[in-house]
Design a protein around this motif. Sequence first.
Motif, PDB file in Angstrom:
ATOM      1  N   ALA A   1      -6.800  -2.355   2.222  1.00 51.44           N
ATOM      2  CA  ALA A   1      -5.445  -1.835   2.016  1.00 51.44           C
ATOM      3  C   ALA A   1      -5.248  -1.226   0.641  1.00 51.44           C
ATOM      4  O   ALA A   1      -4.550  -0.220   0.495  1.00 51.44           O
ATOM      5  N   LEU A   2      -5.866  -1.825  -0.400  1.00 52.02           N
ATOM      6  CA  LEU A   2      -5.545  -1.446  -1.781  1.00 52.02           C
ATOM      7  C   LEU A   2      -6.756  -1.122  -2.629  1.00 52.02           C
ATOM      8  O   LEU A   2      -6.617  -0.950  -3.850  1.00 52.02           O
ATOM      9  N   GLY A   3      -7.937  -1.037  -2.035  1.00 51.58           N
ATOM     10  CA  GLY A   3      -9.168  -0.914  -2.813  1.00 51.58           C
ATOM     11  C   GLY A   3      -9.222   0.257  -3.756  1.00 51.58           C
ATOM     12  O   GLY A   3      -9.921   0.220  -4.762  1.00 51.58           O
ATOM     13  N   GLU A   4      -8.478   1.338  -3.486  1.00 54.31           N
ATOM     14  CA  GLU A   4      -8.486   2.513  -4.357  1.00 54.31           C
ATOM     15  C   GLU A   4      -7.119   2.729  -5.015  1.00 54.31           C
ATOM     16  O   GLU A   4      -6.827   3.822  -5.492  1.00 54.31           O
ATOM     17  N   SER A   5      -6.302   1.692  -5.066  1.00 49.32           N
ATOM     18  CA  SER A   5      -4.979   1.819  -5.683  1.00 49.32           C
ATOM     19  C   SER A   5      -5.115   1.928  -7.193  1.00 49.32           C
ATOM     20  O   SER A   5      -5.781   1.116  -7.834  1.00 49.32           O
ATOM     21  N   THR A   6      -4.459   2.917  -7.777  1.00 51.63           N
ATOM     22  CA  THR A   6      -4.578   3.148  -9.222  1.00 51.63           C
ATOM     23  C   THR A   6      -3.423   2.544 -10.012  1.00 51.63           C
ATOM     24  O   THR A   6      -3.320   2.749 -11.217  1.00 51.63           O
ATOM     25  N   HIS A   7      -2.544   1.810  -9.346  1.00 52.83           N
ATOM     26  CA  HIS A   7      -1.336   1.303 -10.002  1.00 52.83           C
ATOM     27  C   HIS A   7      -1.493  -0.142 -10.477  1.00 52.83           C
ATOM     28  O   HIS A   7      -0.507  -0.799 -10.802  1.00 52.83           O
TER      29      HIS A   7
ATOM     30  N   ALA B   1       0.812  -1.222   0.000  1.00 51.91           N
ATOM     31  CA  ALA B   1       0.000   0.000   0.000  1.00 51.91           C
ATOM     32  C   ALA B   1       0.844   1.271   0.000  1.00 51.91           C
ATOM     33  O   ALA B   1       0.330   2.356  -0.287  1.00 51.91           O
ATOM     34  N   THR B   2       2.143   1.166   0.283  1.00 51.18           N
ATOM     35  CA  THR B   2       3.009   2.354   0.282  1.00 51.18           C
ATOM     36  C   THR B   2       3.558   2.671  -1.107  1.00 51.18           C
ATOM     37  O   THR B   2       4.301   3.646  -1.254  1.00 51.18           O
ATOM     38  N   HIS B   3       3.190   1.882  -2.127  1.00 51.56           N
ATOM     39  CA  HIS B   3       3.883   2.004  -3.412  1.00 51.56           C
ATOM     40  C   HIS B   3       3.710   3.371  -4.068  1.00 51.56           C
ATOM     41  O   HIS B   3       4.653   3.904  -4.656  1.00 51.56           O
ATOM     42  N   GLU B   4       2.531   3.961  -3.965  1.00 47.75           N
ATOM     43  CA  GLU B   4       2.305   5.231  -4.665  1.00 47.75           C
ATOM     44  C   GLU B   4       3.170   6.343  -4.094  1.00 47.75           C
ATOM     45  O   GLU B   4       3.802   7.100  -4.847  1.00 47.75           O
TER      46      GLU B   4
END
Length: 519
Positions: free
Chosen positions: A158-164, A109-112
């Motif tokens: 954790a990642l539901g709105e991750s755009t990557h 989750a810290t990737h962005e």
Amino acid sequence: MARKPVLSTDKLKDLGADKLAQLVLEEAERNAGFRRQVKAALAGKSGPEATAKLIDRRLSGLARAKSFIEWDKARAFAEDLRSLTDTITAELGPAAPALAIDRLLRFIATHEQVFERVDDSSGRVQDVYYQAIHATGDLAHSLAATEADLLPEKIMTALGESTHDYLADVTEAVAAHLPQDSLARWDGDLKDAIAERQAEDAARKSDGWFYSMTSQWAAMRQILASARGDLNLLIALELKKKPHMQDTLGIAAQLLEIGRSAEAQEWVRKPGRRTFGEADDDLSPERVSLEARILDATGDRSAAQALRWRCFEARLSADILREHRKQLPDFEDIEAEDRAHAFALEKTEPEVALQFYLGWPRLDLAAKLITTHPHRWDGGDWHILPKVAGLLEHDHPLAATILYRALLENILDRARSKAYGHGAKYLGKLGLLAGEADPIRPSGMVDHATYLAKLKTAHPANQDSGHVSETVNRKHHKQVGPVALCGSKLMGNGPYGHRRLRGERLCNLVQHLSRPSAW
């Protein structure tokens, strides 16, 4: 020379606990990442909760960090991230896979924000995140049924709105290890979320393009459908995409696999998405290979063979020709191969034919093609031609000579100073091949001595030529070939190193090697 000792667990044990502890302590003082791993291993002696607490402190620090990572520290930063994921998987994972997955999801989750802090053009940091994604899937296999049932909710939190697209990647990694009921419930939640978000997007006022999570959630639904073995749902979701975005070949292949050949034939003939640069003629080898197998399954073998041959004529695909031959009876396959090779020789694009002969492989025909079209080869194809010339130089010196000349002339004509070292190597190769290539050269091709003279005239020496000659004469008293003169030792990598040569014009070397005294 004495053999270097090989490290192994047994040999390290022979050192004894005191010596190993000393080595570990010394390395921990020098290497911060290793020191953290040692601390995590020591914490593990108190149980997985202690290890998790230590990891949580590092994850919190990573989430809080805002400073930009300078380019010269990016490698160390990537290694530090890798040591963190290694600690999670190696120290916490075996003892408490659920706790380890929780920490991996926090890390992913810290990737962005991490990508905003570092220039990751090398891909090192992204590789660490992909490693964490794959590790999540591996650990999901070890979860108890009750823990696995909770995993979809944890992933979405954790990642539901991750755009990557990491959300879809994590879904693919864990889907195979989740209970069917969990997959079905997750799919239902995604369906509801897509409907709700689409309503919000429709009411949104925007003057231009904006990203919507619905596309990634829809991709996740297809992943879950595959994991559940629900091909009908997978197809229904695919049909909702725009035609040019549909994976027609993937759907057709799955339909063929379960014996639904008629539907597979419909899908394989749909336009669908195409590979970048692919010709718009429906004769890509991948498409033809699949459609021909579908035709075989429906009993229309003649149509399948005709399609394969038509594709071969258009693309000169070695793989398609192999498939075509495999369906022929004995002796007819040999005749088909001879016909294919003769056709390739007459191809109007010799470059395509060359790739075919190399892929078959038929180096003799590749050499014949090169000598038939001696002026067709572009020395700018430095990523292909040196390898081809190297394959041919032993048994086909004339063809290799043609390619090496093309490569050398391209370097000289364009004054590509950074490639002068390669040019020196090609010039040396030409000298070694001359003894065999000159006697069999065609009438329109000059011999090696004349070729060197033309190079000397076209590229006169500059003021540094005396330095090169003096260097070669002083350091090489024996009679040597051009490879020795042009090799790595003279380029600064060995005991005879002279780094000035790399920066000087290659024409100086041409001048020197054209003199009899140089041999």
